[in-house]
Structure formats: C-alpha cells, structure tokens
Design an enzyme around this catalytic site. Structure first.
Site, mmCIF file in Angstrom:
data_model
loop_
_atom_site.group_PDB
_atom_site.id
_atom_site.type_symbol
_atom_site.label_atom_id
_atom_site.label_comp_id
_atom_site.label_asym_id
_atom_site.label_seq_id
_atom_site.Cartn_x
_atom_site.Cartn_y
_atom_site.Cartn_z
ATOM 1 N N HIS A 105 0.903 -1.350 0.029
ATOM 2 C CA HIS A 105 -0.059 0.108 -0.063
ATOM 3 C C HIS A 105 0.877 1.240 -0.047
ATOM 4 O O HIS A 105 1.346 1.452 0.899
ATOM 5 C CB HIS A 105 -0.945 -0.127 1.092
ATOM 6 C CG HIS A 105 -1.838 1.075 1.496
ATOM 7 N ND1 HIS A 105 -2.960 1.202 2.235
ATOM 8 C CD2 HIS A 105 -2.117 1.946 0.336
ATOM 9 C CE1 HIS A 105 -3.740 2.063 1.961
ATOM 10 N NE2 HIS A 105 -3.187 2.728 0.795
ATOM 11 N N ASP A 149 -0.153 -4.163 4.149
ATOM 12 C CA ASP A 149 -1.075 -4.857 4.859
ATOM 13 C C ASP A 149 -1.119 -6.096 4.794
ATOM 14 O O ASP A 149 -1.377 -6.912 3.879
ATOM 15 C CB ASP A 149 -2.426 -4.120 4.366
ATOM 16 C CG ASP A 149 -2.596 -2.577 4.579
ATOM 17 O OD1 ASP A 149 -2.434 -2.237 5.701
ATOM 18 O OD2 ASP A 149 -2.384 -1.931 3.664
ATOM 19 N N LYS A 198 27.973 7.378 -14.810
ATOM 20 C CA LYS A 198 28.713 6.059 -14.582
ATOM 21 C C LYS A 198 30.003 6.119 -13.895
ATOM 22 O O LYS A 198 30.845 6.373 -14.430
ATOM 23 C CB LYS A 198 28.585 4.960 -15.571
ATOM 24 C CG LYS A 198 29.180 3.623 -15.387
ATOM 25 C CD LYS A 198 29.836 2.927 -16.506
ATOM 26 C CE LYS A 198 30.261 1.439 -15.945
ATOM 27 N NZ LYS A 198 31.428 1.529 -15.461
HETATM 28 MN MN MN Z 1 -2.997 0.281 4.460
#
Ligand code: MN
Length: 221
Positions: free
Chosen positions: A39, A47, A190
């Site tokens: 999330h 979650d 680089k």
């Molecule tokens: Mn959440």
C-alpha cells in the site's frame, strides 16, 4: 483479540469515493485465506490480512513481512476489513482514507498453528512468496496495544525445506548511441567502482560482486 465493529472501517471509507470493495460475501474455500497488500499511501506499508471470523484481521507492517527466521517487524493492528478486500488492487483516490496505490504482494491460504489466550497467533502461510511459519504477538510496543510484532519463525517440524535462494544481479550500464527522451527516465554518471549486491539475513550482511566474489571483509566496518 478484540473484534472491532465493521463500522470502523466503514466510517473511514466512502463507497461513492473509492473503488475499494465493501461487501463481505465469499465462496466456500476450505482453508482460510491471507493476503499481503503493498500500500503506497502517505507512507509505504504492507497490509497483512488473515481471514478470521468472516472478516480480514489486519495489520499494517511498515517494513514489510520479515523473511529471515528470527527477524521481527512492527505490525500495527488496524480495523478488520471485509473479506472481499483480499482481491482489491488499484487506486484509492486522493482525499480518501488510505489514498494511494494498492498492489497484491502475495496471497494464498494459511493454517492456524496456534492461538494464544492473549490473542497471539502462529500461522503457516501457503503463498507464492511467503511459505512457512509466522507469529503475531500483541507486544504492546511503547505501551500501545496496537503495536504488535510479526516474527518469521524457523520451520522446525520438517516442513518443506526452504526453496533455493533468490539471486539478484546488479544493474549494469549498457552502451547506447543516444539517450531516450521520453518521460520516466533519470540519468546518472557512471562512476568507476564496484557493483555489489548486499543481502541482509538476520542482521548479517553479505556482499557479493557480480562475479560472486565475497566482498564483505573488504567493506566491513
Ligand atoms: Mn493500508
């Protein structure tokens, strides 16, 4: 574990404003399900949800599910979610609770191995990424009853042996005639030096070059 009223989740989310599911119906699978949703909200978290008593008991895990035996991460106990939420992936529009992007990071079924009187749970997850034992402990970190711990346990009962270790190769620069001009590119010089992939296992870093040489000693301390 105290059951929370479904209204707490419902109060925070408005079905007219967000595509997230709100109903609780589901088919009859024999095993209870779990899901881990990545999330990307105000703060990125994972979650961790377990099917319990017809709903999804849920914890927000800021650092993600611990993968190495003995590793433990803070898991903040949050309100139950409806079962249908387990298949939700997409955008939660700005202005809504949890606004941001939800991806399903892993899902599958689980066996309840142990349930303690204080609410602690040990589960054996059967997912794509997550396979094995995890324990949730109502540790009340900082005196806050929402602050649980999620701990990766060692498989002791001769369960499936750990799969082959995932290996990663460092990114390498590629010679090109011209640079791309589309959106979504960033450029950096680089520099010369070492390209090393570091793997952290139970607090123990391992550093390997792209040819597999161990550089842990060279860069220690
Ligand atoms: Mn959440």
């Amino acid at each position: 574990m105290a059951q929370q009223k479904p209204s707490e989740d419902r109060r925070k989310r408005d079905p007219k404003q967000t595509p997230e599911p709100f109903t609780a119906k589901r088919g009859k699978a024999k095993e209870p399900i779990f899901v881990v949703q990545r999330h990307d909200a105000r703060r990125l978290h994972y979650d961790f949800r377990l099917e319990r008593n017809g709903a999804l008991a849920s914890w927000a895990v800021p650092k993600g599910v611990p993968l190495e035996p003995g590793e433990q991460h803070l898991a903040v106990h949050v309100e139950d979610h409806p079962l249908d939420y387990a298949t939700f992936a997409g955008e939660i529009p700005a202005g809504n609770y949890g606004a941001g992007t939800v991806e399903i990071w892993d899902s599958g079924t689980y066996d309840l191995v142990e349930e303690k009187r204080n609410g602690g749970l040990t589960v054996r997850l059967h997912g794509e990424r997550l396979n094995g034992l995890w324990t949730l402990i109502p540790a009340r970190l900082g005196g806050n009853e929402k602050n649980w711990l999620l701990i990766r346990k060692r498989d002791e009962d001769g369960g499936a042996p750990p799969g082959p270790r995932r290996t990663y190769a460092p990114m390498l620069a590629t010679l090109a005639e011209a640079i791309p001009h589309d959106d979504g590119w960033l450029f950096e010089i680089k520099w010369d030096g070492y390209r090393i992939v570091t793997r952290m296992a139970g607090g123990d870093p391992e550093m390997r070059t792209r040819k597999g040489q161990d550089y842990g000693e060279r860069f220690s301390g």
